[in-house]
Design a protein around this motif. Structure first.
Motif, PDB file in Angstrom:
ATOM      1  N   CYS A   5     -28.213  12.731 -41.661  1.00  0.00           N
ATOM      2  CA  CYS A   5     -27.507  13.553 -40.467  1.00  0.00           C
ATOM      3  C   CYS A   5     -27.185  12.148 -39.590  1.00  0.00           C
ATOM      4  CB  CYS A   5     -28.398  14.686 -39.881  1.00  0.00           C
ATOM      5  SG  CYS A   5     -28.425  15.901 -41.018  1.00  0.00           S
ATOM      6  N   CYS A  13     -29.788  14.120 -34.909  1.00  0.00           N
ATOM      7  CA  CYS A  13     -29.030  15.271 -34.348  1.00  0.00           C
ATOM      8  C   CYS A  13     -29.235  15.431 -32.710  1.00  0.00           C
ATOM      9  CB  CYS A  13     -29.351  16.633 -34.983  1.00  0.00           C
ATOM     10  SG  CYS A  13     -29.002  16.955 -36.764  1.00  0.00           S
ATOM     11  N   ALA A  28     -25.692  17.640 -42.605  1.00  0.00           N
ATOM     12  CA  ALA A  28     -24.766  18.154 -41.416  1.00  0.00           C
ATOM     13  C   ALA A  28     -26.021  18.441 -40.463  1.00  0.00           C
ATOM     14  CB  ALA A  28     -24.040  19.238 -41.727  1.00  0.00           C
ATOM     15  N   GLU A  38     -20.608  17.182 -33.602  1.00  0.00           N
ATOM     16  CA  GLU A  38     -21.396  16.928 -35.093  1.00  0.00           C
ATOM     17  C   GLU A  38     -22.587  16.531 -34.848  1.00  0.00           C
ATOM     18  OE1 GLU A  38     -20.268  13.268 -37.977  1.00  0.00           O
ATOM     19  OE2 GLU A  38     -18.667  14.945 -38.158  1.00  0.00           O
ATOM     20  N   ALA A  63     -22.438  22.673 -34.346  1.00  0.00           N
ATOM     21  CA  ALA A  63     -21.926  21.337 -34.864  1.00  0.00           C
ATOM     22  C   ALA A  63     -20.277  21.393 -35.154  1.00  0.00           C
ATOM     23  CB  ALA A  63     -22.365  21.095 -36.393  1.00  0.00           C
ATOM     24  N   SER A  64     -19.746  22.653 -35.112  1.00  0.00           N
ATOM     25  CA  SER A  64     -18.218  22.590 -35.385  1.00  0.00           C
ATOM     26  C   SER A  64     -17.834  23.249 -34.076  1.00  0.00           C
ATOM     27  CB  SER A  64     -17.586  23.497 -36.556  1.00  0.00           C
ATOM     28  OG  SER A  64     -18.382  25.019 -36.458  1.00  0.00           O
TER      29      SER A  64
END
Length: 133
Positions: A5, A13, A28, A38, A63-64
């Protein structure tokens, strides 16, 4: 094949999400609420003060997500902090005589027989529904 990730100096993240890594992972991030991008490094407007979207909207997080606020009826601007003109307790935006355009800043498009920045003034002699001239 192992999937990693995205990471920042704050960690995987960005420390604000959960990583789907490893051989069966996607690589992801699943961002925590009110974080987006992201790598989950960006916070929704106002979230740092526990007042995301000024309390008058929802944030496109994850994330999107792009972190944009979708304002509730009667509020506008990028962070939903500005009430539409003519919004008062018990009366809808634009004094109940128009439609509020929420972006980029709230403004009213008045019904045919009303005018003013908040649609509170009726055109003289317009009781029959004739528009102002």
């Amino acid at each position: 094949c192992e999937h990693d990730c995205p990471s920042t100096s704050l960690g995987v993240c960005s420390g604000h999400g959960t990583c789907s890594d490893g051989a069966s992972g996607t690589g992801a991030c699943a961002c925590d609420a009110l974080w987006h991008s992201e790598d989950c490094s960006s916070q929704c407007p106002g979230a740092e003060d526990n007042n995301a979207c000024s309390g008058h909207g929802t944030c496109a997080d994850g994330a999107s997500g792009d972190g944009a606020c979708v304002c509730e009826a009667g509020y506008g601007s990028a962070d939903c902090s500005q009430p539409c003109p003519g919004l008062t307790l018990g009366v809808s935006a634009c004094s109940g005589h128009g439609v509020c355009a929420q972006q980029p800043a709230p403004s009213c498009a008045c019904d045919a027989t009303w005018y003013g920045s908040d649609c509170h003034e009726q055109c003289p002699g317009s009781t029959a529904g004739v528009a102002c001239s």
